[in-house]
Design a protein around this motif. Structure first.
Motif, PDB file in Angstrom:
ATOM      1  N   LYS A  44       0.957  -1.337   0.004  1.00 35.57           N
ATOM      2  CA  LYS A  44      -0.040  -0.129   0.077  1.00 35.57           C
ATOM      3  C   LYS A  44       0.786   1.122  -0.137  1.00 35.57           C
ATOM      4  N   GLY A  45       0.615   2.099  -0.777  1.00 31.17           N
ATOM      5  CA  GLY A  45       1.400   3.537  -0.993  1.00 31.17           C
ATOM      6  C   GLY A  45       2.483   3.392  -1.934  1.00 31.17           C
ATOM      7  N   LYS A  46       2.912   2.350  -2.246  1.00 33.49           N
ATOM      8  CA  LYS A  46       4.011   2.343  -3.225  1.00 33.49           C
ATOM      9  C   LYS A  46       3.760   2.664  -4.733  1.00 33.49           C
ATOM     10  N   PRO A  47       4.312   3.603  -5.371  1.00 31.27           N
ATOM     11  CA  PRO A  47       4.339   3.978  -6.657  1.00 31.27           C
ATOM     12  C   PRO A  47       4.482   2.802  -7.797  1.00 31.27           C
ATOM     13  N   MET A  48       3.825   2.735  -8.863  1.00 33.38           N
ATOM     14  CA  MET A  48       4.127   1.390  -9.662  1.00 33.38           C
ATOM     15  C   MET A  48       3.375   1.933 -11.027  1.00 33.38           C
ATOM     16  N   LEU A  49       4.412   1.715 -12.168  1.00 35.84           N
ATOM     17  CA  LEU A  49       3.909   1.821 -13.449  1.00 35.84           C
ATOM     18  C   LEU A  49       3.547   0.585 -14.159  1.00 35.84           C
ATOM     19  N   VAL A  50       2.515   0.908 -14.728  1.00 34.60           N
ATOM     20  CA  VAL A  50       1.700  -0.271 -15.391  1.00 34.60           C
ATOM     21  C   VAL A  50       1.648  -0.290 -16.922  1.00 34.60           C
ATOM     22  N   GLU A  51       1.923  -1.088 -17.790  1.00 33.07           N
ATOM     23  CA  GLU A  51       1.695  -1.151 -18.966  1.00 33.07           C
ATOM     24  C   GLU A  51       0.797  -2.331 -19.276  1.00 33.07           C
ATOM     25  N   GLY A  52      -0.451  -2.145 -20.228  1.00 34.29           N
ATOM     26  CA  GLY A  52      -1.383  -3.478 -20.426  1.00 34.29           C
ATOM     27  C   GLY A  52      -2.296  -2.857 -21.329  1.00 34.29           C
ATOM     28  N   ARG A  53      -3.418  -3.802 -21.055  1.00 30.90           N
ATOM     29  CA  ARG A  53      -4.498  -3.432 -21.970  1.00 30.90           C
ATOM     30  C   ARG A  53      -5.852  -3.590 -21.268  1.00 30.90           C
ATOM     31  N   LEU A  54      -6.850  -2.747 -21.790  1.00 32.07           N
ATOM     32  CA  LEU A  54      -8.026  -2.815 -21.085  1.00 32.07           C
ATOM     33  C   LEU A  54      -8.874  -4.247 -21.321  1.00 32.07           C
ATOM     34  N   GLN A  55      -9.539  -4.708 -20.359  1.00 36.63           N
ATOM     35  CA  GLN A  55     -10.139  -5.916 -20.425  1.00 36.63           C
ATOM     36  C   GLN A  55     -11.702  -5.476 -19.791  1.00 36.63           C
ATOM     37  N   MET A  56     -12.490  -6.090 -20.393  1.00 34.93           N
ATOM     38  CA  MET A  56     -13.916  -6.135 -19.822  1.00 34.93           C
ATOM     39  C   MET A  56     -14.258  -7.349 -19.083  1.00 34.93           C
ATOM     40  N   ASP A  57     -14.592  -7.528 -17.820  1.00 38.13           N
ATOM     41  CA  ASP A  57     -14.903  -8.650 -17.268  1.00 38.13           C
ATOM     42  C   ASP A  57     -16.388  -8.771 -17.253  1.00 38.13           C
ATOM     43  N   GLU A  58     -17.300  -9.727 -17.529  1.00 35.98           N
ATOM     44  CA  GLU A  58     -18.503  -9.879 -17.396  1.00 35.98           C
ATOM     45  C   GLU A  58     -18.975 -11.049 -16.525  1.00 35.98           C
ATOM     46  N   TRP A  59     -20.095 -10.939 -15.817  1.00 37.64           N
ATOM     47  CA  TRP A  59     -20.504 -12.141 -14.801  1.00 37.64           C
ATOM     48  C   TRP A  59     -21.960 -11.815 -14.559  1.00 37.64           C
ATOM     49  N   ALA A  60     -22.536 -12.822 -14.030  1.00 40.84           N
ATOM     50  CA  ALA A  60     -23.972 -12.609 -13.524  1.00 40.84           C
ATOM     51  C   ALA A  60     -23.781 -12.520 -11.907  1.00 40.84           C
ATOM     52  N   ASP A  61     -24.585 -11.606 -11.485  1.00 43.41           N
ATOM     53  CA  ASP A  61     -24.646 -11.515 -10.056  1.00 43.41           C
ATOM     54  C   ASP A  61     -25.432 -12.600  -9.402  1.00 43.41           C
ATOM     55  N   LYS A  62     -24.823 -13.068  -8.496  1.00 46.50           N
ATOM     56  CA  LYS A  62     -25.223 -14.406  -7.821  1.00 46.50           C
ATOM     57  C   LYS A  62     -26.765 -14.190  -7.011  1.00 46.50           C
ATOM     58  N   GLN A  63     -26.934 -13.189  -6.417  1.00 44.98           N
ATOM     59  CA  GLN A  63     -28.055 -12.893  -6.057  1.00 44.98           C
ATOM     60  C   GLN A  63     -29.578 -12.698  -6.952  1.00 44.98           C
TER      61      GLN A  63
END
Length: 153
Positions: free
Chosen positions: A72-91
């Motif tokens: 927690k609090g540490k600086p980070m550089l991230v290279e990546g790609r957008l990803q859309m997650d889909e799921w059905a609400d259990k309730q």
């Protein structure tokens, strides 16, 4: 039609990495970055700030890298790609979606302030510290750590 999906973010972790083991046996790290933007209001001259929170998922060696070197609090550089997650609400059974970043590469960013609030001094070598310029890349992306001296430029 051609497409392009690339994200580069730098921010601070809002909590310690959440590390789990997937059914395949690979480690998965989930982190959340706080990315702040500051500007000066033209009418009042006051400094204003907004913060964007972004969820990031890292797999395999990147997850291990996060677990070992980030908190927690540490600086980070991230290279990546957008990803859309889909799921059905259990309730309710309703369809849910969440946009997050799938990390292809994670590395250290900037220098973290010392615990006492003073500016960080030059880092000293430690037995468990990664080499200078250490990064973690997706399994298809290359080595876990790179040394600047080995770069051809």
């Amino acid at each position: 039609m051609a497409s392009f999906n690339k994200v580069i973010l730098a921010g601070n972790l809002t909590r310690d990495p959440d590390i789990r083991q997937a059914g395949s046996g690979l480690k998965v790290a989930e982190v959340r970055l706080a990315i702040s933007e500051r500007w000066s209001d033209k009418t009042t001259g006051q400094t204003k700030e907004t913060t964007c929170f972004v969820d990031v998922v890292a797999w395999d060696r990147q997850a291990e890298f996060c677990q070992q070197y980030f908190a927690k609090g540490k600086p980070m550089l991230v290279e990546g790609r957008l990803q859309m997650d889909e799921w059905a609400d259990k309730q309710t059974g309703e369809k849910r979606t969440k946009l997050r970043v799938r990390a292809d590469r994670i590395q250290f960013w900037g220098s973290a302030p010392r615990q006492d609030g003073a500016p960080a001094a030059a880092p000293q070598a430690a037995a468990d510290a990664p080499p200078a310029g250490a990064v973690a890349e997706d399994a298809g992306g290359g080595d876990l750590a790179h040394d600047d001296e080995q770069l051809p430029f």
